[in-house]
Design a protein around this motif. Structure first.
Motif, PDB file in Angstrom:
ATOM      1  N   THR A 233       0.833  -1.198   0.000  1.00 58.19           N
ATOM      2  CA  THR A 233       0.000   0.000   0.000  1.00 58.19           C
ATOM      3  C   THR A 233       0.871   1.254   0.000  1.00 58.19           C
ATOM      4  O   THR A 233       1.859   1.342   0.742  1.00 58.19           O
ATOM      5  N   ASN A 234       0.496   2.221  -0.816  1.00 55.49           N
ATOM      6  CA  ASN A 234       1.236   3.474  -0.895  1.00 55.49           C
ATOM      7  C   ASN A 234       0.784   4.392   0.244  1.00 55.49           C
ATOM      8  O   ASN A 234      -0.256   5.037   0.162  1.00 55.49           O
ATOM      9  N   VAL A 235       1.592   4.491   1.296  1.00 55.06           N
ATOM     10  CA  VAL A 235       1.226   5.304   2.451  1.00 55.06           C
ATOM     11  C   VAL A 235       1.309   6.796   2.153  1.00 55.06           C
ATOM     12  O   VAL A 235       0.818   7.618   2.933  1.00 55.06           O
ATOM     13  N   TYR A 236       1.931   7.160   1.022  1.00 61.46           N
ATOM     14  CA  TYR A 236       2.059   8.580   0.665  1.00 61.46           C
ATOM     15  C   TYR A 236       0.900   9.072  -0.201  1.00 61.46           C
ATOM     16  O   TYR A 236       0.824  10.259  -0.511  1.00 61.46           O
ATOM     17  N   LYS A 237       0.016   8.178  -0.591  1.00 55.58           N
ATOM     18  CA  LYS A 237      -1.105   8.582  -1.435  1.00 55.58           C
ATOM     19  C   LYS A 237      -1.970   9.605  -0.694  1.00 55.58           C
ATOM     20  O   LYS A 237      -2.523   9.337   0.365  1.00 55.58           O
ATOM     21  N   GLY A 238      -2.054  10.812  -1.250  1.00 56.24           N
ATOM     22  CA  GLY A 238      -2.848  11.873  -0.655  1.00 56.24           C
ATOM     23  C   GLY A 238      -2.216  12.575   0.533  1.00 56.24           C
ATOM     24  O   GLY A 238      -2.825  13.459   1.122  1.00 56.24           O
ATOM     25  N   LYS A 239      -0.988  12.187   0.896  1.00 54.06           N
ATOM     26  CA  LYS A 239      -0.368  12.776   2.089  1.00 54.06           C
ATOM     27  C   LYS A 239       0.120  14.197   1.837  1.00 54.06           C
ATOM     28  O   LYS A 239       0.072  15.049   2.735  1.00 54.06           O
ATOM     29  N   TYR A 240       0.618  14.463   0.630  1.00 51.88           N
ATOM     30  CA  TYR A 240       1.210  15.764   0.332  1.00 51.88           C
ATOM     31  C   TYR A 240       0.582  16.401  -0.906  1.00 51.88           C
ATOM     32  O   TYR A 240       0.175  15.693  -1.839  1.00 51.88           O
ATOM     33  N   ASN A 241       0.528  17.722  -0.906  1.00 52.31           N
ATOM     34  CA  ASN A 241       0.257  18.476  -2.117  1.00 52.31           C
ATOM     35  C   ASN A 241       1.552  18.611  -2.902  1.00 52.31           C
ATOM     36  O   ASN A 241       2.645  18.378  -2.376  1.00 52.31           O
ATOM     37  N   HIS A 242       1.437  19.025  -4.152  1.00 49.74           N
ATOM     38  CA  HIS A 242       2.620  19.188  -4.999  1.00 49.74           C
ATOM     39  C   HIS A 242       2.541  20.533  -5.710  1.00 49.74           C
ATOM     40  O   HIS A 242       1.550  20.825  -6.378  1.00 49.74           O
ATOM     41  N   ILE A 243       3.569  21.358  -5.549  1.00 50.99           N
ATOM     42  CA  ILE A 243       3.660  22.646  -6.238  1.00 50.99           C
ATOM     43  C   ILE A 243       4.884  22.627  -7.144  1.00 50.99           C
ATOM     44  O   ILE A 243       5.990  22.294  -6.696  1.00 50.99           O
ATOM     45  N   SER A 244       4.690  22.998  -8.411  1.00 49.85           N
ATOM     46  CA  SER A 244       5.794  23.130  -9.358  1.00 49.85           C
ATOM     47  C   SER A 244       6.111  24.605  -9.540  1.00 49.85           C
ATOM     48  O   SER A 244       5.201  25.406  -9.789  1.00 49.85           O
ATOM     49  N   LEU A 245       7.374  24.956  -9.426  1.00 47.02           N
ATOM     50  CA  LEU A 245       7.810  26.335  -9.606  1.00 47.02           C
ATOM     51  C   LEU A 245       8.463  26.477 -10.984  1.00 47.02           C
ATOM     52  O   LEU A 245       9.564  25.961 -11.205  1.00 47.02           O
ATOM     53  N   PRO A 246       7.826  27.167 -11.929  1.00 46.65           N
ATOM     54  CA  PRO A 246       8.358  27.265 -13.289  1.00 46.65           C
ATOM     55  C   PRO A 246       9.740  27.900 -13.370  1.00 46.65           C
ATOM     56  O   PRO A 246      10.493  27.638 -14.310  1.00 46.65           O
ATOM     57  N   TYR A 247      10.089  28.753 -12.388  1.00 48.84           N
ATOM     58  CA  TYR A 247      11.364  29.457 -12.454  1.00 48.84           C
ATOM     59  C   TYR A 247      12.408  28.909 -11.481  1.00 48.84           C
ATOM     60  O   TYR A 247      13.450  29.533 -11.280  1.00 48.84           O
TER      61      TYR A 247
END
Length: 327
Positions: A233-247
């Motif tokens: 089981t993936n214990v990280y599923k839904g644990k964190y948000n993800h932000i990508s910084l283009p710069y």
């Protein structure tokens, strides 16, 4: 039909709408990492004061123990101003060049939003490389927190003891083991009284490099563990948000750079101590007939976009970073 002097006010209204639309289109990624504050002063000071620590035992008849909140470090900010200007020529107005006019107005909105994103992002890009960098205007920008050390450092100091705090996960590439190592750095953080604090990281931050974005998305969204043969089981599923910084992976001028491509960070955005103060929110102004905005020598109507702000990071206990060089 040409744009007449009598139509100037309508042109300004339309140009402002175009400027605002393009300004808002630029993703506000880095601004999610800062507290956005309005402050009309040229300079300002932020000070960190920790909680007084654990409550103490009080036996019957005893007086309460007086708490001892400890003064931390101070961040001083001084605002600077950005701006860009363009013109609507006589020929554009005379020969109905609406598309060219629209492109110019939208470009001003985009340029302002992008510069703010670039500045706020480069705190982290260059904070993973050292304590200062030189920006595109030739200014030296500090990438330090209140203790005078780079945002990401293995030996941040506290005021209450000789204990040091680590929020730099080396050059570790993103993986389960290295994510857990970053989580462990959060578990070892202490306040200025040398008492354990309990930040709760909730966001993974990366560049917009497809390889990095995809590995993080796969890691967070897989039903089963993405890095184990037994498919647990993936214990990280839904644990964190993800932000990508283009710069994040850009040089001081905003050009793509291999350095920073694989950088990643883990942050508790509920307790972020990055600050961005505006004394002039991003603003559009257009000059023309009757307001000294028409150039006598060229007949151009002038337009400009501007903003005034300061930014910095007071404390480091809300974020851990890794200056990874590979995926």
């Amino acid at each position: 039909m040409p744009i007449l002097t009598t139509q100037f006010n309508d042109l300004v209204k339309n140009a402002t709408v175009m400027w605002r639309e393009e300004y808002e289109k630029v993703p506000k990624a880095a601004r999610q990492l800062s507290d956005i504050i309005g402050n009309d002063n040229l300079t300002s000071e932020y000070s960190h004061i920790d909680s007084p620590g654990f409550a103490r035992r009080k036996d019957q008849g005893d007086t309460y123990v007086i708490g001892s909140p400890r003064q931390g470090y101070t961040l001083n900010l001084s605002k600077t101003r950005i701006g860009l200007r363009d013109s609507i020529t006589w020929e554009m107005r005379k020969y109905d060049k609406y598309r060219e006019i629209e492109k110019k107005m939208r470009g001003l909105g985009e340029s302002t939003a992008e510069r703010i994103e670039l500045d706020l992002t480069h705190l982290f890009t260059f904070g993973l490389q050292g304590s200062t960098y030189t920006n595109m205007d030739g200014e030296t920008v500090n990438t330090v927190t209140g203790d005078g050390l780079a945002i990401f450092h293995n030996s941040h100091t506290i005021t209450g003891s000789a204990t040091t705090v680590d929020n730099l996960n080396g050059t570790a590439a993103f993986s389960r083991a290295n994510l857990e190592a970053a989580e462990r750095l959060f578990r070892n953080m202490v306040n200025m009284n040398d008492v354990k604090v309990t930040p709760k990281p909730n966001t993974i931050i990366t560049s917009d490099d497809p390889a990095v974005e995809n590995v993080v998305k796969e890691f967070l969204r897989s039903v089963d563990a993405p890095d184990t043969a037994e498919r647990a089981t993936n214990v990280y599923k839904g644990k964190y948000n993800h932000i990508s910084l283009p710069y994040l992976a850009t040089d001081a001028n905003g050009a793509p750079s291999a350095t920073g491509r694989y950088y990643w960070m883990l942050a508790d955005l509920s307790k972020k101590d990055a600050i961005c103060e505006f004394s002039e929110m991003p603003n559009f102004t257009m000059g023309g007939p009757g307001n000294n905005g028409e150039d006598f020598d060229t007949d151009d109507w002038k337009a400009k976009s501007s903003a005034s702000y300061a930014y910095g990071i007071l404390d480091y206990k809300w974020i851990v970073g890794a200056a990874a060089t590979t995926i």
